[in-house]
Each structure stands twice: as C-alpha cells, then as structure tokens.
Motif scaffolding. Structure first.
Motif, PDB file in Angstrom:
ATOM      1  N   ALA A 112       0.764  -1.263   0.146  1.00 50.56           N
ATOM      2  CA  ALA A 112      -0.099   0.130  -0.038  1.00 50.56           C
ATOM      3  C   ALA A 112       0.900   1.327  -0.008  1.00 50.56           C
ATOM      4  O   ALA A 112       0.632   2.264  -0.720  1.00 50.56           O
ATOM      5  CB  ALA A 112      -0.776  -0.018   1.104  1.00 50.56           C
ATOM      6  N   ASP A 113       1.721   1.203   0.701  1.00 53.47           N
ATOM      7  CA  ASP A 113       2.690   2.403   0.920  1.00 53.47           C
ATOM      8  C   ASP A 113       3.504   2.742  -0.344  1.00 53.47           C
ATOM      9  O   ASP A 113       3.557   3.795  -0.993  1.00 53.47           O
ATOM     10  CB  ASP A 113       4.260   2.109   1.965  1.00 53.47           C
ATOM     11  CG  ASP A 113       3.292   2.071   3.474  1.00 53.47           C
ATOM     12  OD1 ASP A 113       2.242   2.654   3.640  1.00 53.47           O
ATOM     13  OD2 ASP A 113       4.318   1.443   4.054  1.00 53.47           O
ATOM     14  N   ILE A 169       2.428   1.888  -3.372  1.00 55.85           N
ATOM     15  CA  ILE A 169       1.280   2.357  -4.353  1.00 55.85           C
ATOM     16  C   ILE A 169       1.275   3.781  -4.312  1.00 55.85           C
ATOM     17  O   ILE A 169       1.201   4.670  -5.126  1.00 55.85           O
ATOM     18  CB  ILE A 169      -0.003   1.489  -4.121  1.00 55.85           C
ATOM     19  CG1 ILE A 169       0.050  -0.066  -4.777  1.00 55.85           C
ATOM     20  CG2 ILE A 169      -1.194   2.476  -4.827  1.00 55.85           C
ATOM     21  CD1 ILE A 169      -1.137  -0.900  -4.381  1.00 55.85           C
ATOM     22  N   GLU A 170       1.140   4.178  -3.011  1.00 52.56           N
ATOM     23  CA  GLU A 170       0.927   5.528  -2.571  1.00 52.56           C
ATOM     24  C   GLU A 170       2.279   6.409  -3.254  1.00 52.56           C
ATOM     25  O   GLU A 170       2.083   7.256  -3.953  1.00 52.56           O
ATOM     26  CB  GLU A 170       0.551   5.868  -1.225  1.00 52.56           C
ATOM     27  CG  GLU A 170      -0.762   5.774  -0.882  1.00 52.56           C
ATOM     28  CD  GLU A 170      -1.029   5.880   0.619  1.00 52.56           C
ATOM     29  OE1 GLU A 170      -0.143   5.864   1.443  1.00 52.56           O
ATOM     30  OE2 GLU A 170      -2.362   5.724   0.848  1.00 52.56           O
ATOM     31  N   GLU A 171       3.209   5.774  -2.926  1.00 54.10           N
ATOM     32  CA  GLU A 171       4.749   6.477  -3.434  1.00 54.10           C
ATOM     33  C   GLU A 171       4.649   6.499  -4.921  1.00 54.10           C
ATOM     34  O   GLU A 171       5.162   7.535  -5.583  1.00 54.10           O
ATOM     35  CB  GLU A 171       5.965   5.904  -3.013  1.00 54.10           C
ATOM     36  CG  GLU A 171       6.234   5.949  -1.688  1.00 54.10           C
ATOM     37  CD  GLU A 171       7.105   4.668  -1.056  1.00 54.10           C
ATOM     38  OE1 GLU A 171       7.790   3.909  -2.114  1.00 54.10           O
ATOM     39  OE2 GLU A 171       7.263   4.320  -0.172  1.00 54.10           O
ATOM     40  N   THR A 210       1.991   7.169  -6.907  1.00 53.81           N
ATOM     41  CA  THR A 210       0.774   7.631  -7.211  1.00 53.81           C
ATOM     42  C   THR A 210       0.636   8.197  -8.931  1.00 53.81           C
ATOM     43  O   THR A 210      -0.230   7.838  -9.462  1.00 53.81           O
ATOM     44  CB  THR A 210       0.139   8.501  -6.432  1.00 53.81           C
ATOM     45  OG1 THR A 210      -0.155   7.721  -4.913  1.00 53.81           O
ATOM     46  CG2 THR A 210      -1.211   9.201  -6.871  1.00 53.81           C
ATOM     47  N   ALA A 229      -4.444   1.392  -2.728  1.00 53.04           N
ATOM     48  CA  ALA A 229      -3.747   1.452  -1.550  1.00 53.04           C
ATOM     49  C   ALA A 229      -4.663   1.180  -0.448  1.00 53.04           C
ATOM     50  O   ALA A 229      -4.048   0.272   0.418  1.00 53.04           O
ATOM     51  CB  ALA A 229      -3.061   2.983  -1.368  1.00 53.04           C
ATOM     52  N   ARG A 286      -4.404  -2.038   2.453  1.00 62.08           N
ATOM     53  CA  ARG A 286      -4.222  -1.654   3.839  1.00 62.08           C
ATOM     54  C   ARG A 286      -5.356  -2.349   4.684  1.00 62.08           C
ATOM     55  O   ARG A 286      -5.240  -2.826   5.657  1.00 62.08           O
ATOM     56  CB  ARG A 286      -4.415   0.065   4.245  1.00 62.08           C
ATOM     57  CG  ARG A 286      -3.203   0.424   4.993  1.00 62.08           C
ATOM     58  CD  ARG A 286      -2.998   1.839   5.095  1.00 62.08           C
ATOM     59  NE  ARG A 286      -1.568   2.074   4.315  1.00 62.08           N
ATOM     60  CZ  ARG A 286      -1.320   3.124   3.519  1.00 62.08           C
ATOM     61  NH1 ARG A 286      -2.359   3.761   3.018  1.00 62.08           N
ATOM     62  NH2 ARG A 286      -0.287   3.095   3.084  1.00 62.08           N
ATOM     63  N   SER A 306      -6.718  -5.525  -7.209  1.00 59.27           N
ATOM     64  CA  SER A 306      -6.273  -5.417  -5.703  1.00 59.27           C
ATOM     65  C   SER A 306      -7.587  -5.640  -4.956  1.00 59.27           C
ATOM     66  O   SER A 306      -7.176  -6.472  -3.809  1.00 59.27           O
ATOM     67  CB  SER A 306      -6.353  -3.815  -5.614  1.00 59.27           C
ATOM     68  OG  SER A 306      -4.932  -3.238  -6.353  1.00 59.27           O
ATOM     69  N   VAL A 343       4.971  -3.518  -8.138  1.00 67.79           N
ATOM     70  CA  VAL A 343       4.721  -3.274  -6.545  1.00 67.79           C
ATOM     71  C   VAL A 343       4.711  -4.348  -5.513  1.00 67.79           C
ATOM     72  O   VAL A 343       5.574  -4.113  -4.663  1.00 67.79           O
ATOM     73  CB  VAL A 343       3.168  -2.563  -6.390  1.00 67.79           C
ATOM     74  CG1 VAL A 343       2.722  -2.335  -4.904  1.00 67.79           C
ATOM     75  CG2 VAL A 343       3.147  -1.251  -7.054  1.00 67.79           C
TER      76      VAL A 343
END
Ligand code: NAP
Length: 482
Positions: free
Chosen positions: A78-79, A81-83, A85, A111, A115, A162, A193
């Motif tokens: 999840a982290d 994926i956010e990085e 974005t 993300a 989580r 996902s 990822v």
C-alpha cells in the motif's frame, strides 16, 4: 512519468519472462490510437501451467506464515502504491482512457484496499461457540482455498485486481492472475509493486494473453481451486460452466436503473444520473443506463437532464475537470456506435451525440440520450457499456419499481426521492446488490460488500470483510482433552 514504450512480460515464480513463442500484442492509447504504449506477451497454456505450478509451490510456506506477517507485506505494498501515485495514475489514464482525476482516486483506492485487508491479518475471524456435548471445545476457523485464478476486466485496472488479490493473500491463498488484454501494463505495474514489497516468489503470478488462450486453460486447470472473475455476463457464465468442481465468484454486467419520483430535487437527480451515465464514458459496471421517471415530472426532468449532460466535460483525460475521455478500444467504439443506431430507433432522441468523426484522434463518443423507450426494447435490456442513456416513463412508484426490476441484471439501482416510504420500499423491493438513494449508482466504497444478483453476480460478494468469504473455507474442529 512512464517511458514512452513499455515491453511488459509475464511474472511467474518471481521472474519476468516473455511468452515462449516470443509473440506479443500492442497496447494502444485510446486517446491517440497512433501511440503504442507498449507490448505484452501473447501467452498460451504452457505459461499458464508454469504459473500454476509456481503458485502451487509457493502455497505451503505462504499459508503457514502468520496472517500478520502476510498483512505486513500488504501494508508495504500500500505504501509503495502511494509513493508511485502519479506514475500509476498516468499509466492508467493512457492505457484505458480513464480521466486523470478518477485515475488518481483509483490508485488511492488500491492502496486503501491493501491496507484494509492487510489489517485483517490481526483480525481474521473464527468462532468458538459452546459445544452441545459436555467436555468438548468446538471452534471454526478460516482456511485458504489454495491456488486461485483471478480474471479481471480493463475498466478498473488497479482496483479490481487489488480487491481480488488482497483478500486472497490475507487468507493465505496463492494466485495466478490473467488481466484484461487492454489493461496488461497496469497489471504488470501492480506485480512490480508486490515484488518490491517483498512478496515471496510464486505467491502472485501473472500471465497475459487472450481470454481463450490464457483464460481457458487457467479456469480448467485441476490445481486451481477457485476462480474469481469480473467482466461481461456472457464470458462469466461460460467460465462457470467450464470451472467444474471449483469455487466460482462472478461479477458481471449491469443495466442499472435510476428511478426519479415526483418529490425529488430534479436538478440534483439529473446531476446524479448524468454523472453515473456518462462519467468514464459509461464504462462502469455500475453506470446508470436507464432513467425511469414518473410521468408527472417526466418532461421537467428531461430538461434538467439535458442541462446536466451539457455541463459534463468530455475530452482530454489529462484536463482537471474532464469527466469522460475516449472509450477503451476500436472494437468497443464500433460496438457502441452500432448500439447508438439501435437506440435512435428505440426512442426519441433528446441528446444527439455519438462519434465525433475524428477516430484517428481517439475513440471519443459523446453522450446520447433517448426518451420514451420501451423497457422491453434492446436499448433498455442489453448492456451497451458506453455513454448511452434510455429514459423510460412510469405511471407511478409501483410501475417504476416493476420497470427497474424488469431486467436479467441486478447490480445496482438508484432512486431520487425525499419520501421515507419510497426509500424503504425501494430498498426492499429492488432486485440488486446495491441501492443508492439520492446518490449516484456509480461509485462504491471498498469496505462494504459489493456485487450483484441475477445475471450480474454469482457467488460470495467482493470487498469489505465479506470479501474474505470467497477466498476461505471454514474448518470446524472439535477437541476433547484426555
Ligand atoms: P470481458 O470481455 O468479459 O473480459 C473480462 C476478462 O475475461 C478479460 O480478462 C478477458 O480477457 C477475459 N476473458 C475473455 N474471454 C475469456 C474466456 N473464454 N475464458 C476466460 N477469460 C476470458 O469484459 P471486459 O470488456 O474486460 O469488461 C467489461 C465488462 O465487465 C462489462 O460487462 C462490465 O459490466 C463488467 N464489469 C463488471 C463489474 C462488476 O463488479 N460487476 C466490474 C467491472 C466490469 P481479454 O481482455 O484478453 O479478452
């Protein structure tokens, strides 16, 4: 930003590899068909077999890992994926024609899904009810199915993979995914990822290629214990027939109605219908495709609908306020244009959209609204999956509910009303998996059950904690100490 061309590969046993044949297919940008975004392997049964073997090999270790350990890897995913974005959203906009604003939201949702299910690692439920026999402790626990096959469509290219992978992983299953050919680059970025997050080799494997060449051998492989499919009803029902002896979950098409009652805020209702019908060019399973309007406000609502549709912005997917870009590919483009011809015969044209005449500049189709449509007509019964809305007149509430339910599909239904009675009765009488009252049919939340009934959905629901039910089976244990 991604490079201009990506040569994607299969992901099997933690390694990237081309198809044995070396054959590939091109991924085209639907906003600009002359732009080739990249290529993906055109695989066959051999690659499928190796991927299933890798998943089966990884299963014992993965399922015996503590769920919290599996969850930790998913939190890390999840982290990442956010990085990533901007990169992921930009690829989504280019590969599928989804507007950038919506693509960004989808990345955030992917993300959040990892989580949400990652945190289930601390919570996976079981029961210890009192036994009916003295001296016995009885409990029921979730166990994974084993190797599961995931087959996904192109329209939510990160969110759907996902919301299948995350519950499968936390329950301890290993995976072979066959993504839609139109969204294979997005799927490959998700593999990247998971690999960066430290997922052990073989736990998730991806094989790209056509439905027939890859999907068929995958759903019939005896080592695969469960098949979760999202896509069209015709393909889904075919898979159900072939996946003999396996647990099957199908999320399929829709022909979603929006009932508009005489007490509704008509401006608000028209905005909700236009958003749901034309956002992402109508390419959502939850899109509204039938507006069922009671006769006392029929003409007034149509005027509001015209204004709301005119205010919806179509065009460049990278403009901030764009609600819809192109449709996904040439074949969809041609099918939708043919359906528009039929729609224009099935109803009175209210908004006369269609092809923009600039096919080489992108597969853009502007919205079409036809009114006075008979609910028995092809336009009211067949899923078009494009920006086409049928308006149907109803005498009163009961008639509107009857029309809304008169379809083989049952995914989502909306109603615009201020009445508590209409709200309650509509919620109870709608033959769907999701009811929306004064909210759009399009747009769902990831932490509640999602899915349809009738020919829209078969098997346990997806998302929320209900999403764990497909990917696990209950084992009951009775213990007597001696
Ligand atoms: P689709 O044509 O049914 O394809 C879905 C997936 O199935 C793709 O990966 C496709 O591969 C694969 N496939 C095709 N033939 C197959 C076969 N014989 N065996 C195994 N797999 C096969 O659907 P789509 O055009 O991608 O997506 C649009 C449809 O999905 C619409 O009907 C929409 O309503 C539905 N949808 C439903 C939901 C829901 O939750 N209810 C959500 C999103 C979309 P290829 O790409 O290689 O053909």
């Amino acid at each position: 930003m991604i490079e201009s061309q990506i040569e994607s590969q299969n992901f099997i046993g933690g390694e990237w590899a081309p198809a044995d044949s070396g054959e590939t297919s091109e991924i085209i940008n639907p906003s600009k068909p002359s732009e080739v975004l990249g290529t993906t392997p055109s695989s066959s049964a051999d690659e499928v077999s190796r991927a299933v073997e890798a998943a089966a090999g990884a299963l014992p270790e993965w399922k015996s890992m503590l769920p919290s350990g599996r969850g930790a890897i998913m939190m890390k995913a999840a982290d990442i994926i956010e990085e990533k974005t901007d990169e992921l959203a930009s690829l989504m906009a280019r590969e599928t024609g989804k507007p950038m604003g919506e693509s960004l939201m989808e990345v955030a949702r992917a993300a959040a899904i990892f989580r949400f299910y990652g945190s289930e690692g601390w919570r996976l439920d079981g029961t210890i009810p009192p036994s009916t026999r003295p001296g016995i402790q009885i409990s029921s626990v979730r166990e994974p199915l084993g190797v599961v096959a995931l087959i996904t469509p192109w329209n939510f290219p990160l969110a759907i993979p996902s919301w299948k992978m995350a519950p499968a992983l936390i329950c301890g299953n290993t995976i072979v995914i066959k993504p839609a050919s139109n969204a294979a680059l997005n799927a490959a970025s998700l593999m990247q990822v998971l690999s960066e997050a430290g997922l052990p080799e073989g736990v998730v494997n991806m094989v790209t290629g056509s439905g027939g060449a890859v999907g068929d051998p995958l759903v019939t492989d005896p080592r695969v214990k469960g098949v979760s499919f999202t896509g069209s009803t015709s393909v889904g029902l075919g898979i159900q027939e072939r996946a003999v002896g396996k647990k099957v979950q199908l999320e399929m098409g829709g022909k979603n109605p929006y009932v508009v009652m005489e007490d509704a805020d008509l401006t608000d209702a028209a905005q909700k219908v236009a958003f749901s019908a034309f956002g992402y060019a109508g390419q959502k399973c939850t899109a509204t495709s039938r507006a069922v309007v009671v006769e006392s406000v029929y003409d007034e609502f149509i005027e509001e609908l015209k204004s709301a549709t005119e205010a919806t912005k179509f065009g460049d997917v990278f403009d901030d306020d764009t609600a819809a870009g192109p449709v996904v590919n040439k074949s969809q483009y041609n099918d939708i244009l043919a359906a528009i011809e039929t729609a224009k015969k099935d109803g009175r044209v209210i908004v006369d959209g269609g092809a923009t005449g600039l096919e080489e500049d992108g597969y853009f189709i502007s919205p079409v609204i036809v009114a006075d449509v008979d609910n028995a007509s092809e336009t009211a019964q067949e899923e078009i999956f494009g920006p086409v809305l049928a308006v149907i007149k109803a005498r009163d509430f009961d008639h509107a509910v009857e029309i809304a339910n008169d379809t083989r599909y049952g995914l989502t239904a909306g109603i615009a009303t201020r009445s508590l009675r209409y709200t309650q009765e509509f919620s109870e009488r709608s033959e769907v998996g999701i009811v929306n009252v004064n909210t759009p049919t399009a747009g769902v939340e990831f932490h509640v059950p999602f899915g349809g009934v009738k020919e829209s959905g078969v098997g346990p629901k997806e998302q929320g904690t209900a999403g764990l039910d497909f990917y696990s089976t209950w084992k009951t244990v009775a213990i007597r100490a001696v």
